[in-house]
Scaffold this motif. Structure first.
Motif, PDB file in Angstrom:
ATOM      1  N   GLY A 105       0.817  -1.376   0.078  1.00 32.83           N
ATOM      2  CA  GLY A 105       0.079   0.229   0.011  1.00 32.83           C
ATOM      3  C   GLY A 105       0.856   1.066  -0.245  1.00 32.83           C
ATOM      4  N   ALA A 106       0.952   2.061   0.977  1.00 35.51           N
ATOM      5  CA  ALA A 106       1.600   2.920   0.576  1.00 35.51           C
ATOM      6  C   ALA A 106       2.784   3.421   1.154  1.00 35.51           C
ATOM      7  N   ARG A 107       3.170   2.477   1.684  1.00 33.66           N
ATOM      8  CA  ARG A 107       4.391   1.953   2.275  1.00 33.66           C
ATOM      9  C   ARG A 107       5.011   0.989   1.052  1.00 33.66           C
ATOM     10  N   LYS A 108       4.054   0.946  -0.047  1.00 33.98           N
ATOM     11  CA  LYS A 108       4.993  -0.354  -0.380  1.00 33.98           C
ATOM     12  C   LYS A 108       6.683   0.593  -0.945  1.00 33.98           C
ATOM     13  N   VAL A 109       6.198   1.989  -1.698  1.00 36.94           N
ATOM     14  CA  VAL A 109       7.033   3.126  -1.661  1.00 36.94           C
ATOM     15  C   VAL A 109       8.627   2.535  -0.775  1.00 36.94           C
ATOM     16  N   TRP A 110       7.908   2.385   0.260  1.00 38.13           N
ATOM     17  CA  TRP A 110       9.656   2.627   0.555  1.00 38.13           C
ATOM     18  C   TRP A 110      10.590   1.177   0.335  1.00 38.13           C
ATOM     19  N   HIS A 111       9.582  -0.130   0.402  1.00 37.30           N
ATOM     20  CA  HIS A 111      10.051  -0.981  -0.285  1.00 37.30           C
ATOM     21  C   HIS A 111      11.172  -1.220  -0.833  1.00 37.30           C
ATOM     22  N   VAL A 163      12.647   1.567  -2.569  1.00 41.70           N
ATOM     23  CA  VAL A 163      14.058   1.809  -2.001  1.00 41.70           C
ATOM     24  C   VAL A 163      14.759   0.936  -1.874  1.00 41.70           C
ATOM     25  N   THR A 164      14.248   0.847  -1.045  1.00 37.61           N
ATOM     26  CA  THR A 164      15.172  -0.480  -0.080  1.00 37.61           C
ATOM     27  C   THR A 164      15.279  -1.602  -0.868  1.00 37.61           C
ATOM     28  N   GLY A 165      14.884  -1.931  -1.815  1.00 34.67           N
ATOM     29  CA  GLY A 165      15.284  -2.555  -3.562  1.00 34.67           C
ATOM     30  C   GLY A 165      16.482  -2.416  -4.065  1.00 34.67           C
ATOM     31  N   VAL A 166      16.102  -0.680  -3.928  1.00 31.25           N
ATOM     32  CA  VAL A 166      16.925  -0.159  -4.786  1.00 31.25           C
ATOM     33  C   VAL A 166      18.440  -0.098  -4.385  1.00 31.25           C
ATOM     34  N   LEU A 167      18.418   0.512  -3.015  1.00 33.95           N
ATOM     35  CA  LEU A 167      19.073   0.727  -2.053  1.00 33.95           C
ATOM     36  C   LEU A 167      20.031  -0.269  -2.165  1.00 33.95           C
ATOM     37  N   LEU A 168      19.464  -2.196  -2.288  1.00 39.07           N
ATOM     38  CA  LEU A 168      20.338  -3.346  -1.862  1.00 39.07           C
ATOM     39  C   LEU A 168      21.081  -3.329  -3.556  1.00 39.07           C
ATOM     40  N   ASN A 169      20.500  -2.772  -4.398  1.00 42.47           N
ATOM     41  CA  ASN A 169      21.011  -3.375  -6.213  1.00 42.47           C
ATOM     42  C   ASN A 169      22.557  -1.779  -5.030  1.00 42.47           C
ATOM     43  N   ILE A 170      22.376  -0.824  -5.553  1.00 44.37           N
ATOM     44  CA  ILE A 170      23.209   0.123  -4.804  1.00 44.37           C
ATOM     45  C   ILE A 170      24.433  -0.175  -4.305  1.00 44.37           C
ATOM     46  N   VAL A 171      24.290  -0.771  -3.498  1.00 47.09           N
ATOM     47  CA  VAL A 171      25.555  -1.594  -2.707  1.00 47.09           C
ATOM     48  C   VAL A 171      25.712  -2.527  -3.381  1.00 47.09           C
ATOM     49  N   GLY A 172      24.932  -3.622  -3.419  1.00 50.23           N
ATOM     50  CA  GLY A 172      25.920  -4.608  -3.775  1.00 50.23           C
ATOM     51  C   GLY A 172      26.377  -4.391  -5.068  1.00 50.23           C
ATOM     52  N   THR A 173      25.874  -3.351  -6.332  1.00 47.92           N
ATOM     53  CA  THR A 173      26.869  -3.207  -7.616  1.00 47.92           C
ATOM     54  C   THR A 173      28.244  -2.316  -6.846  1.00 47.92           C
ATOM     55  N   LEU A 174      28.770  -1.441  -5.749  1.00 49.58           N
ATOM     56  CA  LEU A 174      29.178  -1.245  -4.959  1.00 49.58           C
ATOM     57  C   LEU A 174      30.973  -2.142  -4.432  1.00 49.58           C
ATOM     58  N   ILE A 175      30.057  -3.281  -3.644  1.00 50.61           N
ATOM     59  CA  ILE A 175      30.615  -4.019  -3.516  1.00 50.61           C
ATOM     60  C   ILE A 175      31.594  -4.937  -4.917  1.00 50.61           C
ATOM     61  N   MET A 176      30.672  -5.106  -5.349  1.00 49.17           N
ATOM     62  CA  MET A 176      30.841  -6.036  -6.796  1.00 49.17           C
ATOM     63  C   MET A 176      32.702  -5.208  -7.532  1.00 49.17           C
ATOM     64  N   PHE A 177      32.247  -3.714  -7.669  1.00 47.83           N
ATOM     65  CA  PHE A 177      32.815  -3.030  -8.424  1.00 47.83           C
ATOM     66  C   PHE A 177      34.090  -3.241  -7.462  1.00 47.83           C
ATOM     67  N   GLY A 178      33.812  -2.945  -5.582  1.00 49.93           N
ATOM     68  CA  GLY A 178      35.597  -2.328  -5.599  1.00 49.93           C
ATOM     69  C   GLY A 178      36.417  -4.194  -5.194  1.00 49.93           C
ATOM     70  N   GLN A 179      34.928  -5.395  -5.847  1.00 49.60           N
ATOM     71  CA  GLN A 179      36.511  -6.522  -5.872  1.00 49.60           C
ATOM     72  C   GLN A 179      36.763  -6.576  -6.926  1.00 49.60           C
ATOM     73  N   ASN A 180      36.160  -5.998  -7.972  1.00 48.68           N
ATOM     74  CA  ASN A 180      36.376  -6.234  -9.934  1.00 48.68           C
ATOM     75  C   ASN A 180      37.802  -4.978  -9.569  1.00 48.68           C
ATOM     76  N   ALA A 181      37.804  -4.645  -8.998  1.00 43.98           N
ATOM     77  CA  ALA A 181      39.075  -3.126  -8.669  1.00 43.98           C
ATOM     78  C   ALA A 181      40.333  -4.335  -8.768  1.00 43.98           C
ATOM     79  N   ILE A 182      40.080  -5.219  -7.249  1.00 45.86           N
ATOM     80  CA  ILE A 182      41.609  -6.226  -7.557  1.00 45.86           C
ATOM     81  C   ILE A 182      41.946  -7.074  -8.778  1.00 45.86           C
ATOM     82  N   ALA A 183      40.146  -7.763  -8.524  1.00 41.13           N
ATOM     83  CA  ALA A 183      40.575  -9.104 -10.178  1.00 41.13           C
ATOM     84  C   ALA A 183      41.298  -7.960 -11.168  1.00 41.13           C
ATOM     85  N   SER A 184      40.652  -6.586 -11.695  1.00 36.53           N
ATOM     86  CA  SER A 184      41.546  -6.284 -12.887  1.00 36.53           C
ATOM     87  C   SER A 184      42.912  -5.873 -12.721  1.00 36.53           C
ATOM     88  N   PHE A 185      43.686  -5.358 -11.075  1.00 41.78           N
ATOM     89  CA  PHE A 185      44.454  -5.316 -10.840  1.00 41.78           C
ATOM     90  C   PHE A 185      45.867  -6.457 -10.977  1.00 41.78           C
TER      91      PHE A 185
END
Lengths: 391, 516
Positions: free
Chosen positions: B155-161, B163-185
Motif C-alpha cells: 500500500g502506502a509503504r510500498k515505495v519504501w520497500h 527504495v530498500t530494493g534500489v538501495l540493495l542494488n546500489i550497495v551490491g553493485t558497489l561491493i562488486m566494483f570494489g572487488q573488480n578493482a582487485i581482480a582487474s589489478f
C-alpha cells in the motif's frame, strides 16, 4: 525423415566439396559438414510433435543436467589440446628466469647498501648456471647460447608478433626477424628488447606509435636470458628475407648501425673447431699481449660490457686504480710483473682464497680470461701495450 | 523448514566474525602452510568460481526483481509482484550460500596463498578489509529487510520497500566494483603501483570494462536463472494456474536474459581490446595461443545459446493461433544463426597453440592441414566474428518481433506450451553458468604464470595453463554443484511456500496476450 536426411546428405556433400574447392583444409570442411547435420537435427526438432509432460519431472531435470554436462565436457575434450608437459617445462624455465632476476636485483641492492655504508663489498656471486654463463661472449656465441636464446624467444612468445622462417605473427604487428643479425648490432637489439622506444622498425611506424611492442621485458627477463636472446637474434642473418632498418624516432632518419660481422650459425663452432688456434690455460697466446683487438675485447670483459655479471672495474677501478680496499692495483708495475701469465690466469679463473676475489672461471671463457689479462697489463704502462715482463 | 531459513539468515554475519578472527591469525606472509590433496589451485578455483557464480546471481537477480516490483506496482499487475517475490525468496537462500562460499574462499586464500593475499590486502586494505565487510553487513541488512517486509510494506509503504530494493542494488553493485578493482589489478596492474594512490590502483586499465561487462552479465545471468527457476517450477507444477504463471515467468526471464545477452557482446569486446592495449601478448595468449580453444568453446556456448533462445521463441509462437505464417521465416533465421555459429567458431588453426607443437616432425605439413590459407584468414579475425554475432542478435530480435506481431493478432494460452521449451530455458541457464566458469578461467589464466601480472609471479608447481579438457572437467563440476545449490534454494524458497495464501492470490488468468 529419410527424405530430409538425404537432402541433408546432399547439402553436406556440396558443402564439403565447395569448401575444399575454395581452399579450406579438410578439417574445416568436416566441421562445416557437422554444422549441416546439426541443422538437420534442429529442423527435425522444430517440426516434431510437442512432447508430453514428463511423468517424473525431477528425474527428467536431473538427467537433462547430466546430459548437458556430459556434452559440454566431451566437446571441451574433443577440440585440440596441447601437451601440458610442454607447458609445465616452459613455466619452470620462466620461473627460474624470474628467480634469477630477483636474486640479482636483491644482490645489487644489498651491494649498493653496503657501499653506501662504507663497508667492504665482496665480489658479487653471479647467479647463473654454468652452462648458461660459459657462453656469454657476444663476439662468438656458442651453439648452446644460441639454442638457449631460441628457447627464450619461444618462452616469451616473441613469435606472437614476429616471424622467423615464415612462422609466427598471425597479424602484422612486428617485423620478420630472419635477417635481424644482418641489419642491427647486438647492442641495438638488446636496447630494443629492453626499451621498445629506442628505434622504429621501418614500415612499422603505426605499430610504434601504438606501442604494440611490450615494454615489459626489462621487468620479465633475467640478464642472462637477454644475453641468450640477443645471441640467438644476432645469429639470424638470412638476407633473402627483408628485415626493416631501424629509424630514429625523433627524425625518422635511418640510424647508422655498425653491423657485427656475420656470426657463425649455431653448430658452426662444432663443425670447424680445428680452424681455431688452440688456446690453453698455461700461457698467453702468441701475439695477444700487444694485439689491439684482443686488448679491446679485454676492455669489454673488464668493464662488464661483454658479460654484465663480470665487472672487474667494480673493484679494481676503470683505470686500474682500486675502488675497493685491498683490491689489486694494476698500475703497480711490480705487482703486475711479479706474477707470471699462468699465475694471473689462475687468479682470474680460480679466485684468491679468503679475499673478495671470486673465481671467474665459470663465467668467462679461456679466451676472455686471456683477453682481460692482456688489457690489465696496459694499466701500468699508461695504456701502451707491452709484452708481459714475466712470461 | 522455517528454522533452516532462519539458520541460513545468520550465516553471513557468522562468516564475517570468523573471517576477522581467522584472517588475523593466518595473515602473516610465508610459505604456503598447507598443500591440499588434488592441488591447491583446484581447490581455490572450485570455491572461488562457485562463490562468483552465486554472487553473480545474488547481484543480478535483485536488479530485475526490483524492476519487476516497480512494474507490478505501477501497473497493478500481480504477476510481476509474484515474480519478484518468488525470485527474492530464492535469492535470499542463495545469498547465505554466497556468504558461506565467500568465507571459505578467503580462508583458503589466506591459508594456501598467504604472500599474495597479504600483498593485495596491503594495497587494497580500505577496499577489501573495510568496504567489503561493511558493504556486506549493509547488504545483509537490506536483503533481509527487503524480504521480510514484503507483506508488511504494501500500500502506502510500498515505495519504501522499493527504495530498500534500489538501495540493495546500489550497495551490491558497489561491493562488486570494489572487488573488480582487485581482480582487474591482478591482470592489468598499473606500473608504478608502489607510489599510486588508492584511486589509481582501483582505476586500472580494465576496471571499468570489467565493471560494465559484469554488471550486464549479471542481469543476463539473473534473467536466465529466473527462466530456469520458472521452468523447474513449471515442470513440477500440479495445477494449470501454477503452470500458467511459471510459463509467463519463464518468458519474462528469458526475455530479460536474451535482451541483456545481446548487449553483452560490446562490453566484452571492449574488455578484450583494453587487454590488448595494455599488453598485446596477453591478448594474443588468449585469442591465438594457449587459451585459443577456450574461445572456441565460448563460441560454441554462445552460438548454442542464441540457437536455443530462438528455439524457445519458436515454441512460444507455436501456441499462438495465426502465427504459422512466420514459421518459414523463422526457419531461415535458424539457418542464419547456424551459419553465424559456423563462422564464429572458425579458428585460424585447429591446434591449441600459436605454433605447432615442438614434437611435430613436419611443421609445414602440420600447418597446411590445420590452418586457414591466407585468402581465408579474414574468417578468423574480429570483423568476421562481430558480423556473425550481430547476425545472431538480429535474428533473435526479428524472432521477437514476429512473436509480438503474432500475439497482437492471435490468441494464446499461458501454460499450454511444449515442455521442450522448459528444457530450453534450463539449457540457457546451464550454458550461461558454464560460460561464466569458462571466461572466469580465461581471465585468471591470461595472467600466465603470475599471481599479479608482472608484479608477483606464481612460483608454485601449478602455475601452468591447464588444457581445455581439464578446465572442462572443473567447470562442469562447478556448474553441477552450483545448480544443486540453486535447486536447494528453490526447494527452500519456493517449494515450501506453495501452500501460503499469496501464492494463490496472485495467480494469473490462463488466457491472454498481455506481457507487461
Amino acid at each position: 525423415m529419410l527424405k530430409s536426411f538425404f537432402i541433408a546428405l546432399v547439402v553436406a556433400s556440396a558443402v564439403f566439396l565447395i569448401t575444399n574447392f575454395i581452399g579450406f583444409p579438410v578439417i574445416f570442411s568436416w566441421v562445416f559438414v557437422g554444422f549441416v547435420f546439426i541443422g538437420w537435427l534442429f529442423l527435425l526438432l522444430l517440426d516434431a510433435r510437442p512432447m508430453a509432460m514428463p511423468g517424473r519431472p525431477l528425474l527428467s531435470i536431473v538427467i537433462f543436467f547430466l546430459l548437458a554436462s556430459s556434452v559440454l565436457f566431451l566437446i571441451g575434450n574433443f577440440v585440440p589440446q596441447y601437451d601440458p608437459r610442454e607447458e609445465i617445462a616452459k613455466v619452470k624455465r620462466l620461473q627460474s628466469n624470474f628467480v634469477k632476476k630477483e636474486l640479482a636485483a636483491q644482490q645489487e641492492a644489498l651491494q649498493a647498501e653496503m657501499e653506501a655504508a662504507g663497508m667492504q663489498v665482496a665480489a658479487a656471486q653471479p647467479i647463473t648456471t654454468t652452462e648458461e654463463a660459459t657462453a656469454a661472449a657476444p663476439q662468438a656465441p656458442s651453439p648452446e647460447l644460441i639454442a638457449a636464446g631460441e628457447t627464450v624467444y619461444n618462452d616469451f612468445e616473441c613469435y606472437n608478433c614476429h616471424k622467423i622462417g615464415g612462422k609466427g605473427g598471425v597479424k602484422r604487428r612486428g617485423p620478420a626477424l630472419d635477417n635481424v643479425g644482418g641489419v642491427l648490432s647486438a647492442d641495438l637489439v638488446r636496447e630494443k628488447i629492453l626499451d621498445p622506444t629506442v628505434f622504429i622498425a621501418e614500415g612499422f611506424e603505426r605499430e610504434y606509435d601504438k606501442g604494440v611492442m611490450p615494454d615489459t621485458y626489462s621487468v620479465q627477463m633475467a640478464p642472462d636470458s637477454v644475453d641468450a636472446l640477443v645471441a640467438y637474434l644476432m645469429s639470424l642473418q638470412d638476407s633473402s628475407v627483408e628485415t626493416p632498418r631501424p629509424l630514429d624516432p625523433d627524425t625518422g632518419e635511418p640510424l647508422q648501425v655498425q653491423v657485427a660481422e656475420a656470426a657463425p650459425p649455431a653448430g658452426a663452432a662444432e663443425e670447424a673447431p680445428a680452424a681455431a688456434p688452440e688456446i690453453g690455460t698455461e700461457h698467453m697466446p702468441e701475439g695477444w699481449w700487444t694485439d689491439p683487438e684482443i686488448i679491446a675485447k679485454g676492455k669489454e670483459v673488464y668493464e662488464g660490457v661483454a658479460n654484465p655479471e663480470v665487472n672487474c672495474s667494480a673493484c679494481h677501478g676503470r683505470d686500474g686504480k682500486p675502488v675497493l680496499t685491498g683490491a689489486a692495483d694494476f698500475r703497480d708495475p711490480e705487482l703486475v710483473a711479479g706474477l707470471s701469465d699462468t699465475e694471473w690466469f689462475n687468479k682470474v679463473a680460480n679466485g684468491v682464497p679468503d679475499t673478495p676475489m671470486t673465481a671467474w672461471g665459470e663465467k668467462l671463457t679461456v679466451e676472455q680470461i686471456w683477453q682481460v689479462i692482456a688489457y690489465q697489463n696496459t694499466f701500468h704502462t699508461g695504456g701502451k701495450p707491452e709484452v708481459h715482463q714475466n712470461p | 523448514m522455517h528454522r533452516i531459513r532462519r539458520l541460513l539468515a545468520v550465516v553471513p554475519l557468522a562468516v564475517l566474525v570468523l573471517l576477522i578472527s581467522g584472517g588475523t591469525a593466518w595473515a602473516a606472509p610465508g610459505d604456503p602452510p598447507v598443500t591440499l590433496p588434488w592441488g591447491n589451485r583446484q581447490w581455490i578455483w572450485f570455491i572461488a568460481q562457485l562463490h562468483l557464480d552465486l554472487a553473480a546471481f545474488i547481484l543480478g537477480a535483485p536488479i530485475f526483481i526490483v524492476i519487476s516490483e516497480i512494474i507490478g506496482w505501477w501497473k497493478q499487475d500481480t504477476r510481476f509482484e509474484r515474480l519478484a517475490r518468488e525470485m527474492t525468496r530464492v535469492t535470499v537462500m542463495a545469498y547465505s550460500l554466497t556468504a558461506l562460499f565467500g568465507g571459505f574462499f578467503i580462508f583458503l586464500l589466506i591459508g594456501m596463498y598467504p604472500k599474495v593475499t597479504s600483498f593485495v590486502v596491503e594495497l587494497y586494505f580500505p577496499i577489501w578489509m573495510m568496504l567489503y565487510p561493511v558493504g556486506f553487513i549493509i547488504e545483509t541488512v537490506l536483503i533481509y529487510t527487503y524480504n521480510y517486509t514484503w507483506d508488511r510494506w504494501q500500500g502506502a509503504r510500498k515505495v519504501w520497500h522499493i527504495v530498500t530494493g534500489v538501495l540493495l542494488n546500489i550497495v551490491g553493485t558497489l561491493i562488486m566494483f570494489g572487488q573488480n578493482a582487485i581482480a582487474s589489478f591482478m591482470l592489468t596492474p598499473i606500473q608504478d603501483y608502489q607510489n599510486a594512490s588508492l584511486w589509481e590502483l582501483i582505476n586500472n586499465p580494465t576496471w571499468w570494462p570489467l565493471n560494465i561487462h559484469r554488471f550486464i552479465a549479471n542481469i543476463t545471468f539473473g534473467g536466465f536463472i529466473c527462466g530456469m527457476v520458472a521452468a523447474i517450477m513449471f515442470l513440477l507444477a500440479k495445477r494449470d494456474e501454477e503452470r500458467a504463471f511459471y510459463d509467463w515467468m519463464g518468458f519474462i526471464g528469458n526475455f530479460i536474459g536474451l535482451f541483456s545477452f545481446a548487449m553483452l557482446a560490446l562490453p566484452g569486446y571492449i574488455f578484450g581490446k583494453e587487454i590488448y592495449a595494455y599488453d598485446a601478448s596477453l591478448g594474443i595468449y588468449m585469442m591465438s595461443d594457449r587459451l585459443s580453444m577456450y574461445f572456441e568453446m565460448q563460441g560454441i556456448l554462445i552460438g548454442t545459446s542464441y540457437l536455443i533462445g530462438a528455439y524457445y521463441i519458436w515454441t512460444s509462437m507455436r501456441r499462438i493461433t495465426k502465427s504459422e505464417r512466420f514459421a518459414p521465416f523463422m526457419k531461415v533465421g535458424f539457418g542464419l544463426i547456424l551459419l553465424a555459429n559456423a563462422i564464429w567458431i572458425t579458428p585460424r588453426h585447429w591446434f591449441a597453440t600459436m605454433n605447432p607443437p615442438a614434437t611435430v616432425e613436419n611443421p609445414d605439413l602440420f600447418i597446411r592441414l590445420r590452418e586457414l590459407p591466407a585468402h581465408l584468414g579474414f574468417l578468423a579475425l574480429m570483423p568476421a566474428k562481430n558480423t556473425a554475432a550481430f547476425a545472431s542478435i538480429l535474428v533473435v530480435f526479428i524472432a521477437y518481433v514476429f512473436y509480438f506481431v503474432s500475439i497482437r493478432r492471435g490468441e494464446m494460452t499461458w501454460g499450454k506450451i511444449n515442455p521442450t521449451s522448459q528444457f530450453a530455458l534450463i539449457y540457457l541457464a546451464f550454458a550461461a553458468i558454464w560460460t561464466m566458469g569458462l571466461m572466469g578461467a580465461v581471465r585468471e589464466l591470461a595472467r600466465k604464470y603470475y599471481h599479479i601480472y608482472l608484479v608477483m609471479p606464481d612460483l608454485t608447481n601449478e602455475a601452468y595453463t591447464p588444457t581445455l579438457g581439464f578446465a572442462s572437467l572443473m567447470i562442469t563440476l562447478i556448474t553441477l554443484v552450483f545448480f544443486a545449490l540453486i535447486g536447494l534454494s528453490i526447494w527452500l524458497g519456493l517449494r515450501t511456500h506453495v501452500a501460503e495464501p499469496e501464492a494463490q492470490d496472485v495467480s494469473i488468468p490462463a488466457t491472454g496476450g498481455s506481457h507487461a
